[in-house]
Design an enzyme around this catalytic site. Structure first.
Site, mmCIF file in Angstrom:
data_model
loop_
_atom_site.group_PDB
_atom_site.id
_atom_site.type_symbol
_atom_site.label_atom_id
_atom_site.label_comp_id
_atom_site.label_asym_id
_atom_site.label_seq_id
_atom_site.Cartn_x
_atom_site.Cartn_y
_atom_site.Cartn_z
ATOM 1 N N ASP A 81 6.863 -3.196 0.495
ATOM 2 C CA ASP A 81 6.289 -2.093 1.930
ATOM 3 C C ASP A 81 6.998 -1.100 1.751
ATOM 4 O OD1 ASP A 81 4.390 -1.606 3.601
ATOM 5 O OD2 ASP A 81 4.836 -3.640 4.255
ATOM 6 N N GLU B 119 6.416 4.639 0.193
ATOM 7 C CA GLU B 119 6.366 6.155 -0.220
ATOM 8 C C GLU B 119 7.849 6.826 -0.454
ATOM 9 O OE1 GLU B 119 5.650 4.536 2.980
ATOM 10 O OE2 GLU B 119 3.936 3.387 2.157
ATOM 11 N N ASP C 215 -1.817 0.288 5.878
ATOM 12 C CA ASP C 215 -2.673 -0.534 7.159
ATOM 13 C C ASP C 215 -3.832 0.074 7.723
ATOM 14 O OD1 ASP C 215 -0.338 -2.328 6.971
ATOM 15 O OD2 ASP C 215 0.957 -0.992 8.068
#
Length: 698
Positions: A430, A433, A497
Site C-alpha cells: 500500500d 507511489e 481507494d
C-alpha cells in the site's frame, strides 16, 4: 518487418506500405517537415548522428541528449549495444539524424527519418532547456563527473503530429471519479477511454498512476521512457510530451503489420520491457479482504465461514495495523500471537488458501527498526539538506529508498523473519507511489523529479527479489502503483481507494481497460468500492451484486472495503489465540469496518455472490490459458473490444463492455435498478448468452 517505406519530396515525409498504398496507421498524413535552408559558406556546423537499429522484430528506441549524444539509459529491457549499435546492411534500419538546426534558437533538434523500418510515429521537434538541480554530495547517487556537486538535468519536450480521428488508449491508471472538478480536461478521472483532448501529469499520486505507454488506432504503440515528473497533452492534432528533469530524450515505438496489430504490440512491449512471471493457478480465484481484520481469530473464522459454505477461497488478506508501528515488519504478538499456526489452519480449511499481508514503505521513529535503518542510510533524503525524507503516515518517521540494494536487502530480511518464515509468501504494498509530496527528495537514482516514477517498481522488487531468493519462482505482489516494466515483478495493480457508488463502478470498467492497454498484465479493483457502503442498505446490496458480476471477469477477483456500521470492540481476552482485545480493537485509532464476506449481505444477496465465486472457480482452466499467454506474449487478460475486432469501427466506441480473453464478451450491469442493457456484439460471429443460452449474431 520492412513492410513500410518512406519518401521525402516537396518538404513532406510520407510513409507507404511495400504494396504501394499509404500505411494505414499513417493514412492521409502529411508531416510538413520544412526543408533545411542551404548551408552558409564555410565549414559545416557540428552535426551528431546516431543510428538506431531495430530490436529484432520489436521496434526502435531513440535516444539523444542536448549534444546529440546518447546518455545513460537502461530502463528498457535491452542493452545499449542492441538499441544504439551501428546499423549494418543485414538489418532493417532507421537512421535518425540528431543535430542542432541553425535556424532555431537554443537547443532545438530536428528528427529526420533516413530509411524505412517496421514502423515509427511522426516527425518530431525536440527542445532542451538546461536545469541545474543542487544536490548534496552522496557517493551512492550518480553524478555527471567525479566530484560534481550539482546534477545537470534538462527540461525536455517532444511533440508528435496526430490526426483528429486517431484514438489513443492507455497512459496508465486514473481511478478517481470524474468529470466533476476537471478543468480543461486536465487531471481528471478515467471517465473516457480515448485519451484525446486530455492532459495528464507523468508523476505518481494515489489516483494518478502514470505509465507513459499507449496504443493507437493507427496500429502502433509508443513509450515515453522518462520515469520522472512532466506532462503529456493528447491534443486534437498532436501529442506533446514534456519532462522537467531528464538527461536525454528517450522513447520507444513499435508498429507491427496491420493484421493482428494489437496482440503484436502487446508482445513487442513485453519483449522490450520484460515479461510477467506465470500467475500460479491457486491465485486465480476469489480473494477475500476488508478494512481490517483485527486478530488471528477473526481471519481464521473467515476461512471457516467459506469452508462451511463450500465456497472456494484462494487468498485471505490481512490489511494494515497487524503491527505495532509502521516499519516493524512483523506482527503485533498481542493481536497475532502465532502466525505460523494461523497460516497453516487457513490453508487447511481452504484446501490451500494463501494469506496475503499488507506492508507500507514508512518507518515510524518509534519502530523497532528505525535507528538501524537510519544509521545505515536506507531512507530517501531531502536533496537540499540530506535529512531523511519525512512522512505523515508514520509520525516522526521516514520513507525508505528502495533504489539502494542495501535497503532492499535489509527490508527483506525483516519481512522474511516477520512474515515469510510464518508461511506468508504474498504481500500487499500500500502507499506504493509513494503517497507523499516527493518534490525536493533524492533517491539512489537521483532527484525524484528525474526518476521518481520508478520508485514503486523498486519497492516491489524488494519483495520479489527476496521471495525468489527463497525459492518462490512466481511471486504475486498486490500494489497501488507501478511504472512501465512493473509486470516483470509479479505485480497486481489495484485501482486504489474508490467510492462505493455506481458511478465509481462505471468508471472502473474504463480504468481497467486503459490500464491493460498501458502494458499492465494483472489488475484488480476493490469489489464494492472502498469508501462507504452500508451492508444493510438495499442500494448497496444491489451495488455489491453488480460489482461481483463485474469483478468475476477482472484479471484478479478481489473484494475489499471499509463498510459501515463499524465492528464492535473486542473483548479484553478470550479468543483461541489469546489476543488482547483492548489493544487490537483500534490501534492508534484505526477501527475496523463491517464484515465484507458474501454471507454478510442477507439471504437474498448471498446466493448471487456465491454464484459469481463459483463461476470464477469454474473458469480456472480458461484463466490458466490467459495467464500462459500473458507470460509468453504479453497479452492482457482483460481487453477492449477493438483489441480483438480492430476493423469493426463501433468496437472503438464501446467503453462499458470488454473482452475477457478472446472468448468472453462481458457486459456488466452498471446502473442502479437496471434489469437489462444494450450490448454491442462485434464481428461477423455468433455469440451465446452464458446464462440463458440465447444466440446473437454480431
Amino acid at each position: 518487418n520492412g513492410a513500410i517505406r518512406a519518401s521525402w519530396a516537396d518538404g513532406t515525409l510520407r510513409f507507404f506500405h511495400s504494396g504501394g498504398g499509404p500505411a494505414p496507421f499513417l493514412s492521409g498524413t502529411k508531416f510538413g517537415l520544412r526543408a533545411r535552408p542551404a548551408p552558409p559558406p564555410g565549414p559545416p556546423p557540428p552535426f551528431a548522428c546516431q543510428d538506431s537499429c531495430t530490436l529484432g522484430a520489436t521496434g526502435i528506441r531513440l535516444q539523444t541528449d542536448a549534444a546529440g549524444c546518447v546518455a545513460d539509459g537502461e530502463l528498457l529491457n535491452v542493452s545499449r549495444d542492441e538499441c544504439c549499435g551501428h546499423c549494418s546492411s543485414s538489418v532493417s534500419c532507421a537512421a535518425f539524424a540528431w543535430g542542432r538546426d541553425s535556424a532555431d534558437p537554443g537547443h532545438r533538434h530536428n528528427c529526420y527519418l533516413c530509411s524505412a523500418v517496421s514502423g515509427t510515429v511522426s516527425r518530431a521537434n525536440f527542445d532542451f532547456g538546461c536545469v541545474e538541480r543542487p544536490s548534496v554530495e552522496r557517493p551512492r547517487a550518480p553524478a555527471p563527473a567525479a566530484g560534481a556537486t550539482n546534477y545537470t538535468y534538462y527540461s525536455i519536450e517532444a511533440g508528435f503530429e496526430s490526426t483528429s480521428d486517431e484514438v489513443i488508449v492507455g497512459l496508465g491508471q486514473r481511478s478517481f471519479v470524474g468529470p466533476a472538478g476537471c478543468v480543461g480536461g486536465k487531471h481528471c478521472g478515467q471517465w473516457k477511454l480515448n485519451q484525446k483532448n486530455f492532459t495528464w501529469p507523468l508523476g505518481m499520486t494515489k489516483y494518478q498512476i502514470s505509465i507513459p505507454f499507449y496504443v493507437s488506432s493507427r496500429r502502433y504503440g509508443f513509450l515515453w521512457n522518462a520515469p520522472g515528473d512532466g506532462e503529456v497533452a493528447v491534443l486534437e492534432n498532436s501529442t506533446n510530451w514534456s519532462s522537467t528533469a531528464q538527461r536525454q530524450i528517450d522513447f520507444w515505438v513499435t508498429a507491427p503489420p496491420v493484421e493482428g496489430a494489437f496482440p503484436a504490440i502487446a508482445s513487442r512491449y513485453a519483449d522490450a520491457t520484460g515479461h510477467a512471471p506465470p500467475l500460479p493457478p491457486d491465485r486465480m480465484g476469489f480473494w477475500q479482504s476488508k478494512m481490517r481484520y483485527r486478530t488471528s481469530d477473526e481471519l481464521v473464522d473467515v476461512a471457516q465461514g467459506f469452508a462451511d459454505r463450500n465456497l472456494p477461497l484462494d487468498v485471505a488478506v490481512i490489511d494494515f495495523y497487524s503491527w505495532s508501528k509502521f516499519g516493524d515488519f512483523h506482527f503485533d504478538l498481542r493481536c497475532w500471537p502465532n502466525a505460523t499456526e494461523m497460516v497453516a489452519e487457513i490453508a487447511r480449511l481452504g484446501n490451500g488458501t494463501k494469506v496475503l499481508h499488507s506492508t507500507y514503505p514508512w518507518v515510524d521513529a518509534n519502530s523497532s527498526n528505525y535507528r538501524e535503518f537510519l544509521a545505515a542510510g536506507l531512507f530517501a533524503r531531502d536533496a537540499a539538506t540530506g535529512a531523511p525524507a519525512r512522512c505523515s503516515p508514520a509520525p516522526g518517521g521516514a520513507m525508505l529508498d528502495p533504489f539502494l540494494p542495501e535497503t532492499r536487502r535489509a527490508v527483506w530480511e525483516k519481512v522474511k523473519r516477520g512474515y515469510f518464515d510464518a508461511g506468508i509468501e504474498m504481500f500487499w504494498l500500500d502507499d506504493a507511489e509513494p503517497n507523499v509530496h516527493t518534490a525536493g527528495l533524492e533517491y539512489g537514482c537521483g532527484i525524484a523529479e528525474h526518476c521518481g516514477a520508478l520508485w514503486p517498481n523498486r519497492w516491489i522488487e524488494t519483495f520479489t527479489e527476496g521471495l525468489q531468493r527463497e525459492g518462490v519462482e512466481s511471486p504475486v505482489i498486490l500494489t497501488r502503483a507501478g511504472w512501465a516494466g512493473m509486470q516483470t515483478t509479479g505485480a497486481v495493480l489495484w485501482s486504489s481507494d474508490i467510492p462505493s457508488t455506481f458511478e465509481s463502478l462505471r468508471i472502473q470498467v474504463r480504468v481497467g481497460l486503459a490500464t491493460m492497454m498501458s502494458g499492465v498484465t494483472w489488475w484488480t479493483t476493490d469489489v464494492g468500492g472502498f469508501f462507504g457502503g452500508d451492508v444493510g442498505s438495499p442500494e448497496f446490496r444491489e451495488l455489491i451484486v453488480r460489482w461481483y458480476q463485474y469483478g468475476a471477469f477482472c484479471p484478479i477477483f478481489r473484494t475489499h472495503g471499509d463498510r459501515s456500521p463499524g465492528m464492535s470492540p473486542l473483548p479484553a481476552r478470550g479468543s483461541r489465540y489469546g489476543e488482547d482485545g483492548a489493544v487490537c480493537t483500534a490501534p492508534e485509532g484505526h477501527a475496523a469496518g463491517a464484515p465484507t464476506e458474501p454471507w454478510t449481505f442477507g439471504n437474498e444477496t448471498e446466493p448471487l455472490l456465491a454464484e459469481m465465486i463459483r463461476l470464477r472457480a469454474s473458469l480456472r482452466p480458461y484463466i490458466q490459458e490467459l495467464a500462459a499467454n500473458a507470460t509468453a506474449a504479453g497479452a492482457p487478460p482483460m481487453r477492449p473490444l477493438f483489441y480483438e475486432f480492430p476493423d469493426d469501427p463501433t468496437s472503438w466506441l464501446v467503453e462499458d463492455a470488454f473482452m475477457f480473453g478472446p472468448t468472453w464478451l462481458v457486459a456488466p450491469i452498471l446502473e442502479l435498478g437496471a434489469r437489462s442493457r444494450w450490448v454491442y456484439f462485434p464481428g461477423a460471429t455468433t455469440w451465446r448468452h452464458h446464462f440463458t443460452g440465447e444466440v446473437y449474431r454480431g
